[in-house]
Design a protein around this motif. Structure first.
Motif, PDB file in Angstrom:
ATOM      1  N   GLN A 179       0.826  -1.213   0.000  1.00 52.72           N
ATOM      2  CA  GLN A 179       0.000   0.000   0.000  1.00 52.72           C
ATOM      3  C   GLN A 179       0.861   1.264   0.000  1.00 52.72           C
ATOM      4  O   GLN A 179       0.506   2.286   0.583  1.00 52.72           O
ATOM      5  N   ALA A 180       2.009   1.179  -0.631  1.00 45.31           N
ATOM      6  CA  ALA A 180       2.911   2.328  -0.706  1.00 45.31           C
ATOM      7  C   ALA A 180       2.470   3.248  -1.838  1.00 45.31           C
ATOM      8  O   ALA A 180       2.038   2.794  -2.901  1.00 45.31           O
ATOM      9  N   LYS A 181       2.607   4.528  -1.601  1.00 47.21           N
ATOM     10  CA  LYS A 181       2.189   5.517  -2.585  1.00 47.21           C
ATOM     11  C   LYS A 181       3.375   5.943  -3.448  1.00 47.21           C
ATOM     12  O   LYS A 181       4.519   5.905  -3.021  1.00 47.21           O
ATOM     13  N   GLY A 182       3.075   6.350  -4.661  1.00 45.85           N
ATOM     14  CA  GLY A 182       4.110   6.936  -5.501  1.00 45.85           C
ATOM     15  C   GLY A 182       4.382   6.225  -6.796  1.00 45.85           C
ATOM     16  O   GLY A 182       4.934   6.808  -7.714  1.00 45.85           O
ATOM     17  N   ALA A 183       4.005   4.937  -6.910  1.00 44.57           N
ATOM     18  CA  ALA A 183       4.179   4.175  -8.154  1.00 44.57           C
ATOM     19  C   ALA A 183       5.532   4.449  -8.803  1.00 44.57           C
ATOM     20  O   ALA A 183       5.622   5.084  -9.859  1.00 44.57           O
ATOM     21  N   PRO A 184       6.616   3.954  -8.222  1.00 45.52           N
ATOM     22  CA  PRO A 184       7.936   4.283  -8.753  1.00 45.52           C
ATOM     23  C   PRO A 184       8.240   3.663 -10.113  1.00 45.52           C
ATOM     24  O   PRO A 184       9.119   4.164 -10.825  1.00 45.52           O
ATOM     25  N   GLY A 185       7.532   2.571 -10.478  1.00 44.55           N
ATOM     26  CA  GLY A 185       7.852   1.882 -11.728  1.00 44.55           C
ATOM     27  C   GLY A 185       7.104   2.422 -12.928  1.00 44.55           C
ATOM     28  O   GLY A 185       6.626   1.648 -13.774  1.00 44.55           O
ATOM     29  N   ARG A 186       7.018   3.722 -13.064  1.00 44.50           N
ATOM     30  CA  ARG A 186       6.223   4.329 -14.139  1.00 44.50           C
ATOM     31  C   ARG A 186       6.988   4.293 -15.461  1.00 44.50           C
ATOM     32  O   ARG A 186       8.187   4.540 -15.510  1.00 44.50           O
ATOM     33  N   PHE A 187       6.247   4.024 -16.524  1.00 42.16           N
ATOM     34  CA  PHE A 187       6.837   4.091 -17.857  1.00 42.16           C
ATOM     35  C   PHE A 187       5.750   4.445 -18.863  1.00 42.16           C
ATOM     36  O   PHE A 187       4.550   4.344 -18.592  1.00 42.16           O
ATOM     37  N   GLN A 188       6.192   4.871 -20.021  1.00 39.35           N
ATOM     38  CA  GLN A 188       5.285   5.219 -21.110  1.00 39.35           C
ATOM     39  C   GLN A 188       5.507   4.268 -22.274  1.00 39.35           C
ATOM     40  O   GLN A 188       6.570   3.660 -22.412  1.00 39.35           O
ATOM     41  N   LEU A 189       4.495   4.170 -23.105  1.00 37.29           N
ATOM     42  CA  LEU A 189       4.630   3.488 -24.390  1.00 37.29           C
ATOM     43  C   LEU A 189       4.638   4.551 -25.472  1.00 37.29           C
ATOM     44  O   LEU A 189       3.668   5.315 -25.617  1.00 37.29           O
ATOM     45  N   LEU A 190       5.745   4.618 -26.213  1.00 36.57           N
ATOM     46  CA  LEU A 190       5.840   5.536 -27.337  1.00 36.57           C
ATOM     47  C   LEU A 190       5.475   4.779 -28.601  1.00 36.57           C
ATOM     48  O   LEU A 190       6.018   3.709 -28.894  1.00 36.57           O
ATOM     49  N   VAL A 191       4.532   5.316 -29.351  1.00 41.01           N
ATOM     50  CA  VAL A 191       4.113   4.733 -30.620  1.00 41.01           C
ATOM     51  C   VAL A 191       4.481   5.718 -31.720  1.00 41.01           C
ATOM     52  O   VAL A 191       3.978   6.841 -31.755  1.00 41.01           O
ATOM     53  N   ASP A 192       5.422   5.291 -32.573  1.00 38.84           N
ATOM     54  CA  ASP A 192       5.955   6.176 -33.610  1.00 38.84           C
ATOM     55  C   ASP A 192       6.419   7.502 -33.020  1.00 38.84           C
ATOM     56  O   ASP A 192       6.196   8.583 -33.579  1.00 38.84           O
ATOM     57  N   GLY A 193       7.046   7.412 -31.860  1.00 38.06           N
ATOM     58  CA  GLY A 193       7.643   8.578 -31.222  1.00 38.06           C
ATOM     59  C   GLY A 193       6.729   9.372 -30.324  1.00 38.06           C
ATOM     60  O   GLY A 193       7.188  10.279 -29.625  1.00 38.06           O
ATOM     61  N   GLN A 194       5.448   9.043 -30.303  1.00 31.47           N
ATOM     62  CA  GLN A 194       4.488   9.789 -29.494  1.00 31.47           C
ATOM     63  C   GLN A 194       4.035   8.940 -28.303  1.00 31.47           C
ATOM     64  O   GLN A 194       3.671   7.776 -28.461  1.00 31.47           O
ATOM     65  N   ALA A 195       4.035   9.547 -27.125  1.00 36.35           N
ATOM     66  CA  ALA A 195       3.634   8.824 -25.925  1.00 36.35           C
ATOM     67  C   ALA A 195       2.118   8.716 -25.847  1.00 36.35           C
ATOM     68  O   ALA A 195       1.387   9.693 -26.109  1.00 36.35           O
ATOM     69  N   LEU A 196       1.642   7.537 -25.509  1.00 40.30           N
ATOM     70  CA  LEU A 196       0.222   7.398 -25.212  1.00 40.30           C
ATOM     71  C   LEU A 196      -0.104   8.209 -23.961  1.00 40.30           C
ATOM     72  O   LEU A 196       0.751   8.493 -23.126  1.00 40.30           O
ATOM     73  N   ALA A 197      -1.375   8.533 -23.805  1.00 45.68           N
ATOM     74  CA  ALA A 197      -1.781   9.356 -22.663  1.00 45.68           C
ATOM     75  C   ALA A 197      -1.617   8.612 -21.343  1.00 45.68           C
ATOM     76  O   ALA A 197      -1.379   9.218 -20.292  1.00 45.68           O
ATOM     77  N   THR A 198      -1.739   7.298 -21.380  1.00 43.78           N
ATOM     78  CA  THR A 198      -1.654   6.499 -20.160  1.00 43.78           C
ATOM     79  C   THR A 198      -0.206   6.367 -19.692  1.00 43.78           C
ATOM     80  O   THR A 198       0.700   6.115 -20.494  1.00 43.78           O
ATOM     81  N   THR A 199      -0.003   6.538 -18.404  1.00 42.61           N
ATOM     82  CA  THR A 199       1.268   6.200 -17.782  1.00 42.61           C
ATOM     83  C   THR A 199       1.118   4.821 -17.163  1.00 42.61           C
ATOM     84  O   THR A 199       0.232   4.596 -16.329  1.00 42.61           O
ATOM     85  N   PHE A 200       1.968   3.894 -17.546  1.00 49.74           N
ATOM     86  CA  PHE A 200       1.828   2.506 -17.122  1.00 49.74           C
ATOM     87  C   PHE A 200       2.625   2.238 -15.841  1.00 49.74           C
ATOM     88  O   PHE A 200       3.509   2.997 -15.460  1.00 49.74           O
TER      89      PHE A 200
END
Length: 786
Positions: free
Chosen positions: A89-110
């Protein structure tokens, strides 16, 4: 020629074929992994290997690939991931990453939600017939991605259940229902640590065909550059001086500065690969994880291995099998009898170290993924190394831990040397197989929490940064497969003699539990261990353990070597160190030859071929036979030293050298120490006040001689050892501090210069009474003064 697995070439494999309007993209099959690491250690639990952004707080380079789609259009995107700190139940989600599709990041942070692995919805995106995909790490703090799904089918949702997901993966990847045939062998060794590699080399040199299966790209297991636990245990002991020859080939001798969590190069990964590559009867299968076993009539007929990159499966058949996995995986899948500790389990470690980026020499040796950027920054004068706050890590701001202020780990000093050592260990109340990702992640939280506290709370080490950390956990204990003999701690303490004694144990009965000094406020998250010590956990001399602990009692053709042999948890404390497990492997290889040569099973070697096993134990490790029934011989160019000790050859030293083997020892001495740099085959030590050791000698020519004493320093050694020298002028007494290194050559310290007469008995006497610590007894040297 060796048939070395093509696993390392699978970076060229094509991505998942299109299934209808849906494409599965396995992260481990990206064409360029960038700075992401491939992690396979919990694939049996979560269904697949995955990529890990193990950047130690510095975002890693993108993993990149190109995917071909069935048609241009709008695609729904999912990423299989998790928020790795959510179980606490730790806050902060340290493992965040994005998916870039043809150089553009999707709106979702994974990587921002869910304690369990799941398909995180990434929304929709318009794509052409091809798309360039990139996993873009945002933090460097252990983000992870298993796979991506792109679907133009509006009604499609990726399957979630383990079995359903596995079946769908095979279909989506175009894999056959049945595995490909990978060959048939005399001995199939599963697990390429020191134990498994030793078993494979030993068996192959006896003339049988061997498959060695390893799920990592390197050999060595905990003793590789990926985990960096230094291999311990004394090899080539009395009376079987050649048991350990192969282990010494595989593992380099320890030199000053070599230690746990040291530089990757000292663990000699390539050395092990080269030795195996020179054995024509070994087929090496790297990056293949065994997760299936075929059994018929109480015998294993084949194992199924899955490639950790392509997911293709191989069926490897054999006559005999050796479980060297550490976890007892093959035995467990085959239905072998086993034990596992229900409580008080020894944990796993993820070792780590730090470096001073104000020191150019340390920067030059840096193994960090951003070394180029770091080097440029340092050249430009940037010496400070800021570190972000880690609110999601273990909160240690008001707690002590080794390396903070005057707190220390067991047998350790204070300061930076306490960080990331063997006693940083988690999982004492966890299943070391099923919960290994959680255990490893708790080690990460401890590391990041400690470093955050030191840097940002205590305001220390402004120029230091995290240098390296293992992302593969170094395990100590899991399943133990049961044999005809179950080795116990009492066997060691009582010195029980077995007729089939075959491998030497020298490590103390080393069982770990949480260190009570550091448990407050960390219940269930303990991360510092304490090793057993004292008279109840030591034993006299080298203990030779029985062959019958190295094969399964109910799977007729299964050997084992390593942490999973037939032993109680207490006995495991003495047998689990890697040079010892390697010698188990050597014995398994020799016994496998006897099985094939004489058509018997592992139990039959004990029943009918024990003398033959002992004959092989007496033969040098480099020897090999060209055919199954041919003689053993040295290969061209190979030599065998007449000196079979593991230390410095006394004959190579000038003057008179009296080793501990020639000394007159009273009771109370032990030869189970693990320090290196000794003379001869080992050394003794004692804390018993009544113990003495007398080194007798006579000079051939009267005159003045320099008398020297050899010892290896340690914090628990004698601070005021009384040493008495019988000279021509009577007895002389000096005091020696063995906590400090000797100042002379070859590990000897000078006791003084004394007069001796030719032919007259003389001696040097070590007395434990009043020594103020454990007395170290190794050798003396007497050299005539010019």
């Amino acid at each position: 020629m060796n048939r070395i697995a093509c696993a390392l070439t699978l970076l060229l494999v094509s991505l998942a074929p299109v299934t209808a309007q849906t494409v599965l993209v396995e992260a481990e099959q990206f064409a360029d992994l960038g700075g992401w690491d491939l992690d396979q250690q919990c694939m049996d639990q979560m269904g697949s290997p995955y990529l890990l952004a193990h950047g130690l707080g510095v975002p890693v380079k993108d993993a990149v690939t190109t995917v071909t789609l069935p048609k241009a259009g709008t695609y729904h995107v999912w990423a299989r991931t998790r928020d790795w700190v959510a179980p606490w139940q730790a806050k902060g989600a340290p493992g965040r990453f994005q998916l870039l599709v043809d150089g553009q990041a999707l709106a979702t942070t994974f990587g921002t939600e869910g304690a369990e692995w799941h398909w995180q919805d990434g929304g929709t995106v318009k794509l052409g017939a091809q798309a360039k995909l990139a996993l873009h790490d945002l933090t460097g703090f252990e983000g992870r991605c298993d796979a991506l799904v792109l679907s133009a089918d509006k009604g499609f949702v990726p399957p979630a259940g383990k079995d359903a997901l596995a079946a769908w993966r095979r279909t989506a990847l175009g894999l056959p229902e049945q595995p490909e045939q990978g060959g048939t062998f005399d001995l199939v060794v599963v697990g390429g640590g020191i134990a498994g590699t030793s078993a494979a080399v030993s068996a192959a040199r006896q003339g049988i065909r061997v498959a060695l299966i390893q799920d990592r790209p390197v050999l060595g297991g905990n003793g590789s550059s990926e985990v960096r636990v230094w291999p311990e245990g004394r090899t080539r002991q009395r009376p079987w001086r050649h048991v350990g020859d192969i282990v010494e080939e595989l593992t380099p001798a320890k030199t000053p500065g070599d230690a746990n969590a040291g530089r990757g190069a000292i663990f000699a990964d390539q050395r092990k690969l080269d030795i195996v590559a020179k054995e024509p009867r070994i087929t090496l299968l790297l990056e293949q994880r065994v997760n299936g076993v075929e059994v018929r009539d109480g015998r294993i007929t084949a194992v199924i291995a899955q490639n950790v990159r392509s997911a293709k499966r191989l069926r490897i058949a054999g006559r005999l099998f050796a479980d060297c996995t550490g976890d007892g995986t093959v035995g467990y899948l085959a239905g072998a009898d086993y034990e596992v500790s229900k409580e008080g389990v020894m944990g796993s470690s993820n070792l780590w170290n730090v470096l001073d980026q104000a020191d150019p020499a340390q920067v030059l040796r840096c193994e960090c993924k951003d070394k180029d950027a770091l080097s440029i920054a340092v050249q430009q004068g940037q010496k400070e190394a800021p570190f972000p706050r880690c609110p999601w890590a273990l909160d240690l701001h008001d707690k002590s831990f080794p390396g903070r202020k005057q707190s220390a780990g067991q047998w350790s000093g204070t300061g930076l040397g306490n960080l990331g050592g063997w006693f940083w260990e988690s999982g004492f109340d966890k299943d070391q197989v099923a919960d290994i990702e959680l255990i490893r992640d708790n080690n990460f939280r401890a590391m990041y929490g400690a470093w955050d506290t030191l840097k940002n709370v205590d305001k220390l080490y402004p120029n230091h940064r995290l240098g390296w950390a293992a992302y593969i956990a170094g395990k100590r204990e899991s399943r133990r497969l049961l044999g005809d003999v179950i080795l116990t701690g009492g066997d060691f303490r009582d010195g029980k003699v077995y007729p089939d004694a075959c491998f030497p144990c020298s490590w103390h009965i080393d069982v770990h539990s949480p260190d009570p000094r550091y448990t407050a406020g960390n219940k269930g998250q303990e991360f510092i261990s304490l090793a057993t010590q004292g008279k109840d956990y030591t034993y006299n001399g080298i203990y030779w353990a029985p062959y019958r602990s190295l094969y399964s009692r109910n799977i007729a053709n299964l050997f084992m070597a390593g942490r999973d042999i037939s032993a109680t948890r207490e006995a495991l404390g003495a047998t689990r160190v890697m040079r010892t497990t390697g010698m188990m492997g050597e014995i398994v290889g020799k016994a496998a030859y006897l099985c094939v040569r004489h058509d018997v099973l592992p139990r039959g070697v004990y029943e009918t071929r024990l003398d033959g096993l002992k004959e092989l134990m007496a033969q040098p490790g480099p020897m090999r036979r060209e055919t199954l029934d041919g003689p053993l011989a040295l290969p061209p160019g190979a030599t065998i030293s007449n000196f079979v000790g593991a230390g410095l050859d006394p004959k190579s030293l000038p003057g008179i050298v009296v080793d501990d083997e020639q000394a007159d020892l009273t009771s109370g001495w032990s030869d189970t120490g693990t320090l290196t740099g000794f003379v001869g085959s080992g050394y003794y030590y004692a804390s018993d006040e009544k113990a003495t050791a007398r080194f007798p000698f006579q000079v051939k020519e009267s005159g003045t001689y320099e008398v020297r004493l050899a010892w290896q320093p340690h914090v628990n050694r004698a601070k005021a050892l009384p040493v008495t020298i019988l000279t021509a002028d009577g007895e002389k007494v000096v005091k020696v501090d063995q906590t400090k290194p000797p100042t002379g050559d070859k590990g000897f310290g000078v006791l003084g210069q004394y007069r001796f007469e030719a032919g007259r008995p003389a001696w040097v006497l070590l007395t434990c009474a009043g020594a103020q610590g454990a007395v170290h007894c190794d050798a003396i040297q007497v050299v005539k003064v010019p």
